[in-house]
Design an enzyme around this catalytic site. Structure first.
Site, short mmCIF file in Angstrom:
data_model
loop_
_atom_site.label_atom_id
_atom_site.label_comp_id
_atom_site.label_asym_id
_atom_site.label_seq_id
_atom_site.Cartn_x
_atom_site.Cartn_y
_atom_site.Cartn_z
N TYR A 95 0.88 -1.14 0.20
CA TYR A 95 0.19 0.27 0.14
C TYR A 95 0.97 0.67 0.11
O TYR A 95 1.51 1.32 0.67
CB TYR A 95 -0.60 0.11 1.04
CG TYR A 95 -1.65 0.95 1.29
CD1 TYR A 95 -2.85 1.18 0.09
CD2 TYR A 95 -2.14 1.90 2.38
CE1 TYR A 95 -3.36 2.58 0.68
CE2 TYR A 95 -2.70 3.00 3.11
CZ TYR A 95 -3.59 3.17 1.47
OH TYR A 95 -4.71 4.48 1.50
N LYS A 137 0.86 -2.05 5.47
CA LYS A 137 1.97 -2.42 4.56
C LYS A 137 2.12 -3.24 3.66
O LYS A 137 2.77 -2.86 2.35
CB LYS A 137 3.55 -3.29 4.85
CG LYS A 137 4.56 -1.81 6.10
CD LYS A 137 5.72 -2.07 6.08
CE LYS A 137 6.23 -0.74 7.60
NZ LYS A 137 8.07 -1.11 7.70
N GLU A 138 0.97 -3.93 3.01
CA GLU A 138 0.65 -5.02 2.42
C GLU A 138 -0.94 -3.82 1.77
O GLU A 138 -0.79 -3.17 1.00
CB GLU A 138 0.57 -6.41 2.68
CG GLU A 138 2.04 -6.60 3.65
CD GLU A 138 1.95 -8.23 3.40
OE1 GLU A 138 1.92 -9.21 2.54
OE2 GLU A 138 2.47 -8.19 4.69
N MET A 139 -2.21 -4.91 2.27
CA MET A 139 -3.07 -4.58 1.69
C MET A 139 -4.26 -3.80 2.64
O MET A 139 -4.61 -3.26 1.76
CB MET A 139 -4.25 -6.10 1.55
CG MET A 139 -2.77 -6.60 0.64
SD MET A 139 -3.79 -8.46 0.33
CE MET A 139 -5.39 -8.29 -0.75
#
Length: 343
Positions: A95, A137-139
């Site tokens: 993200y 930090k990902e989705m």
């Protein structure tokens, strides 16, 4: 001594006997079968039975970017099934272009492994599937956002009822993860090595057979054994020689136990020739260099160039059959009530 310890001791003793019996000679198909086992068709989980309806739903969810806050990232973004289940990056982009702290391991055959993530913080793929969706930090989504979007898409509402027919309210976050995991449990990749284990001695070339024998005799199978050729234990990285570049404390970040510093889950080596870069930080791009590093760090051995080339050749034989293709699904369209992506 409890049952699990007895089983482990029995495995270690059997493994040591097999390895001792093949040192200096070719590992034949029967011996390979005893060391590595037979790849199943599906990695079953009694707590999450794999059904066609659940797999179909999970496949769509795996590819659906609407599960992320920005509607721009899916499970397949970091675990691309056209790239052997990885993204080809040292660490993945998440993200708002944030970089993750560790290399994304392949999703292929991951369901065979005894735990998930490099540090083993998830017990299975069902638990693992919940993490990246919510990771900032990902989705970077929330459970509420995921359910709001899924409930706004009639085809998904219907698919959840078909996948979980015994539940009154099947569209839940837990079931979202279960469906994705059911799909992942079908992502097992037979290779030429499995043909060899099945008795076809000609499935491997002479160099690959030499590489297999070297792989066993020098001690690689101490950790890289079982049907996944790894994925069955935790091990300290740098048992003999700790790499200078290794900074990640591994499982210690989960347990805060000093004994777990630099301890990681042993990765499966299936498809390893297709999943560079290597190691927890994705710092090594050459398979041969990875082989050298592991032999020196874990076994205290400096392999000859011939040994390295032969082992690498064997590892190439672990790549998926070219016939293994997973085509992306046609995803259900958003409705007028589907929430817009969040910046």
């Amino acid at each position: 001594m409890n049952g699990k310890r007895l089983i482990l001791c029995a495995f270690v003793l059997t493994h040591q006997y097999i390895v001792g019996s093949v040192i200096g000679q070719t590992v034949d198909p029967d011996q390979a079968k005893q060391i590595f086992g037979v790849l199943p068709h599906v990695a079953e989980n009694p707590q999450n039975p794999v059904t066609p309806e659940k797999v179909a739903l999970g496949k769509s969810l795996y590819f659906d970017r609407r599960l992320s806050k920005s509607s721009s990232i899916s499970c397949a973004s970091c675990h691309d099934l056209t790239m052997a289940g990885v993204d080809g990056l040292s660490t993945s982009l998440g993200y708002r272009w944030q970089l993750g702290p560790r290399n994304a391991p392949t999703v292929l055959n991951a369901a065979l492994e005894f735990t998930q993530f490099w540090d083993g913080r998830a017990k299975d793929v069902e638990e693992q599937a919940k993490g990246p969706i919510l990771n900032p930090k990902e989705m970077a989504a929330t459970k509420e956002l995921v359910l709001q979007r899924l409930k706004s898409i009639p085809e998904y509402v219907d698919a959840f009822h078909k996948a979980f027919p015994e539940e009154k309210e099947p569209l839940t976050y837990d079931n979202t993860a279960k469906a994705i995991a059911a799909f992942e449990r079908t992502l097992l990749t037979p290779s030429r090595f499995d043909q060899y284990i099945a008795g076809n001695a000609s499935a491997l070339s002479e160099q690959e057979r030499q590489g297999l024998s070297t792989f066993v005799s020098v001690g690689c199978t101490t950790c890289h054994n079982g049907v996944g050729v790894g994925g069955g234990s935790f091990q300290k990285f740098g048992v003999i020689h700790k790499p200078d570049w290794l900074k990640d404390l591994g499982r210690y970040e989960v347990t805060k136990n000093d004994a777990d510093k630099y301890v990681f889950k042993v990765p499966s080596l299936r498809n390893v020739a297709l999943t560079a870069p290597y190691f927890n930080d994705g710092s090594v791009w050459s398979l041969e260099e990875a082989v050298k590093t592991m032999a020196y760090a874990q076994l205290g051995r400096t392999l000859s160039e011939a040994e390295v080339k032969n082992i690498a050749a064997f590892l190439h034989a672990l790549s998926a059959d070219p016939a293994f293709v997973v085509s992306p699904p046609t995803l259900p369209p958003s409705s007028l009530s589907t929430p817009k992506p969040m910046p």
